[in-house]
Scaffold this active site. Structure first.
Site, PDB file in Angstrom:
ATOM      1  N   LYS A 113      -2.282  31.639  26.368  1.00  0.00           N
ATOM      2  CA  LYS A 113      -3.411  31.113  26.101  1.00  0.00           C
ATOM      3  C   LYS A 113      -4.344  31.755  27.124  1.00  0.00           C
ATOM      4  O   LYS A 113      -5.099  32.336  27.707  1.00  0.00           O
ATOM      5  CB  LYS A 113      -3.830  30.533  25.413  1.00  0.00           C
ATOM      6  CG  LYS A 113      -3.841  30.613  23.684  1.00  0.00           C
ATOM      7  CD  LYS A 113      -4.087  29.189  23.410  1.00  0.00           C
ATOM      8  CE  LYS A 113      -4.208  29.616  21.551  1.00  0.00           C
ATOM      9  NZ  LYS A 113      -3.824  28.112  20.754  1.00  0.00           N
ATOM     10  N   LYS A 195       4.502  38.857  14.368  1.00  0.00           N
ATOM     11  CA  LYS A 195       4.816  37.565  12.844  1.00  0.00           C
ATOM     12  C   LYS A 195       2.845  38.507  12.360  1.00  0.00           C
ATOM     13  O   LYS A 195       2.462  38.745  12.508  1.00  0.00           O
ATOM     14  CB  LYS A 195       4.427  36.453  13.690  1.00  0.00           C
ATOM     15  CG  LYS A 195       4.096  35.439  13.440  1.00  0.00           C
ATOM     16  CD  LYS A 195       3.670  34.295  13.756  1.00  0.00           C
ATOM     17  CE  LYS A 195       1.902  33.872  13.969  1.00  0.00           C
ATOM     18  NZ  LYS A 195       1.577  32.027  14.395  1.00  0.00           N
ATOM     19  N   LYS A 198      -3.221  36.891  10.400  1.00  0.00           N
ATOM     20  CA  LYS A 198      -4.771  37.144  10.338  1.00  0.00           C
ATOM     21  C   LYS A 198      -5.811  37.828  11.462  1.00  0.00           C
ATOM     22  O   LYS A 198      -6.583  38.964  11.372  1.00  0.00           O
ATOM     23  CB  LYS A 198      -5.668  36.216  10.004  1.00  0.00           C
ATOM     24  CG  LYS A 198      -6.158  35.248  10.717  1.00  0.00           C
ATOM     25  CD  LYS A 198      -6.042  33.769  10.859  1.00  0.00           C
ATOM     26  CE  LYS A 198      -6.131  33.264  11.136  1.00  0.00           C
ATOM     27  NZ  LYS A 198      -5.225  31.300  10.386  1.00  0.00           N
TER      28      LYS A 198
HETATM   29  P1  AMP Z   1      -2.161  29.602  12.515  1.00  0.00           P
HETATM   30  O1  AMP Z   1      -2.921  31.207  11.024  1.00  0.00           O
HETATM   31  O2  AMP Z   1      -2.008  31.172  13.669  1.00  0.00           O
HETATM   32  O3  AMP Z   1      -3.374  28.816  12.891  1.00  0.00           O
HETATM   33  O4  AMP Z   1      -1.211  28.786  12.911  1.00  0.00           O
HETATM   34  C1  AMP Z   1      -1.678  28.025  11.284  1.00  0.00           C
HETATM   35  C2  AMP Z   1      -0.678  27.828  10.734  1.00  0.00           C
HETATM   36  O5  AMP Z   1       0.333  28.523   9.792  1.00  0.00           O
HETATM   37  C3  AMP Z   1       0.557  27.321  11.402  1.00  0.00           C
HETATM   38  O6  AMP Z   1       1.435  25.835  11.160  1.00  0.00           O
HETATM   39  C4  AMP Z   1       1.664  28.232  12.098  1.00  0.00           C
HETATM   40  O7  AMP Z   1       2.993  27.564  12.586  1.00  0.00           O
HETATM   41  C5  AMP Z   1       1.895  29.108  10.548  1.00  0.00           C
HETATM   42  N1  AMP Z   1       1.724  30.590  10.427  1.00  0.00           N
HETATM   43  C6  AMP Z   1       0.347  31.361  10.209  1.00  0.00           C
HETATM   44  N2  AMP Z   1       1.434  32.894  10.452  1.00  0.00           N
HETATM   45  C7  AMP Z   1       3.153  31.858  10.016  1.00  0.00           C
HETATM   46  C8  AMP Z   1       4.013  33.575   9.632  1.00  0.00           C
HETATM   47  N3  AMP Z   1       3.203  34.282  10.308  1.00  0.00           N
HETATM   48  N4  AMP Z   1       4.934  33.116   8.934  1.00  0.00           N
HETATM   49  C9  AMP Z   1       4.857  31.629   9.059  1.00  0.00           C
HETATM   50  N5  AMP Z   1       4.063  30.581   9.042  1.00  0.00           N
HETATM   51  C10 AMP Z   1       2.961  30.841   9.412  1.00  0.00           C
END
Ligand code: AMP
Ligand code: TRP
Length: 331
Positions: A113, A195, A198
């Site tokens: 980050k 990955k 959003k």
């Molecule tokens: P974030 O949206 O990056 O804040 O992630 C929130 C949660 O969702 C965390 O536990 C991530 O590991 C999970 N997560 C986010 N993107 C993915 C993805 N593409 N596939 C699986 N898990 C995800």
């Protein structure tokens, strides 16, 4: 009774990738009906970066509603908002007091980050894992479900707990990671090397749990694949198809081999059409429950209960910690 905790940041759109993580927690609960589940919306973690107050408020509520809509049993879950339990800040601060800066600077997520943020970063981004350690150690936790990105933070939590125990006497339970392979990482639909996220500027790369039926189906239909025309799982050679197989598998509950066999003679188009149907059929009822929950007062009842339960446990722990360290007055 074993106790499990997980925290999630309220960061806006809930993608199919986030949904796979939520579904994983729901499955854990079904498989372990006697576990005590603590789930909190990590709003204090969210403000390590600048947030819009109106959006943040909405995101907190929406995410809490989404957890219930995805099938968590509210009777077996203590769902609460982190900032409503002030002991998180209190123990987070104590953790900072036993964590050398060097240990925090070594955290991979912090290093990543730090280089990405051009306008400088807030102090809290560095101290974030100390707060996370506090989140966990307040509650005598047995298990923390963790993905790859949080493994290092849990390891730090264990080290801090052991250090505190050896310096001040037995106080904290040492939490174990629960690494699950269900709900593999869901990749972007238009670039399966990335990955699904959003924050991707191209909305065609993801599906939001709240997208309407046509959008959901079109996103699947338009997902990038390859020109071989045969369906099998190979992340290196066929990242697009493998991603779609992962999505199919986590939603249907079938294992990849069963799906590959079922579609051995099918075209990509047939496979995508079925998958589009499966994903839409899964998400539409979730959306309906989600909207009902947001309209009712159930959510506030759940969040009040969760907060009160958490405060009771956390108050005892923080008082014990202060006592062991010799701060405040002797009781
Ligand atoms: P974030 O949206 O990056 O804040 O992630 C929130 C949660 O969702 C965390 O536990 C991530 O590991 C999970 N997560 C986010 N993107 C993915 C993805 N593409 N596939 C699986 N898990 C995800
Ligand atoms: N750091 C986690 C994330 O970004 C969220 C989190 C905060 C958490 N505190 C926690 C997860 C405690 C598990 C336990 O996804």
């Amino acid at each position: 009774m074993k106790r499990l905790i997980t925290g999630v940041q309220p960061s806006g759109i809930i993608t199919l990738g986030n949904y796979s993580t939520i579904k994983n927690v729901v499955k854990l609960q079904k498989d372990n009906p006697d576990f005590d589940f603590l789930i909190f919306i990590a709003d204090l973690h969210a403000i390590t970066v600048n947030q819009d107050r109106t959006k943040l408020r909405q995101n907190i509520r929406n995410l809490a509603a989404m957890y219930i809509a995805c099938g968590l049993d509210p009777k077996k879950t203590h769902l609460f908002i982190q900032s409503e339990v002030p002991m998180h800040n209190q123990l987070g601060y104590v953790m900072e007091c036993i964590a050398p800066i060097g240990e925090l600077e070594r955290m991979t997520q912090y290093k990543d980050k730090k280089v990405k943020q051009v306008n400088g970063i807030n102090t809290s981004l560095l101290t974030y894992p100390a707060l996370m350690a506090g989140d966990i150690l307040l509650y005598d936790i047995d298990f923390v479900p963790v993905g790859d990105d949080q493994k290092q933070h849990l390891e730090l939590t264990r080290n801090l707990a052991e250090r505190f125990n050896s310096r001040f006497g037995e106080t904290f339970k040492i939490p174990e990671p629960l690494i699950s392979n269900v709900g593999a990482r869901i990749m972007s639909l238009n670039d399966p090397h990335k990955k699904m996220s959003k924050s991707d500027p191209n909305p065609k790369s993801y599906i939001s749990v709240l997208d309407d039926e046509n959008i959901i189906k079109n996103r699947i239909r338009q997902a990038v694949t390859d020109s071989e025309g045969v369906i099998y799982y190979d992340v290196e050679k066929k990242p697009g198809i493998s991603n779609l197989l992962n999505i199919y598998s986590f939603i249907s509950g079938d294992d990849i081999n069963t799906i590959v066999e079922k579609y051995q003679n099918a075209t990509y188009q047939q496979f995508k059409e079925d998958l589009a149907e499966i994903v839409a059929n899964e998400l539409i009822p979730v959306q309906k429950r989600y909207n009902e929950i947001l309209k009712s007062d159930i959510l506030d009842q759940i969040l009040d209960e969760g907060r009160d339960y958490a405060i009771k446990l956390a108050y005892k722990k923080i008082m014990k910690v202060y006592h062991k360290m010799g701060i405040g007055r002797k009781r």
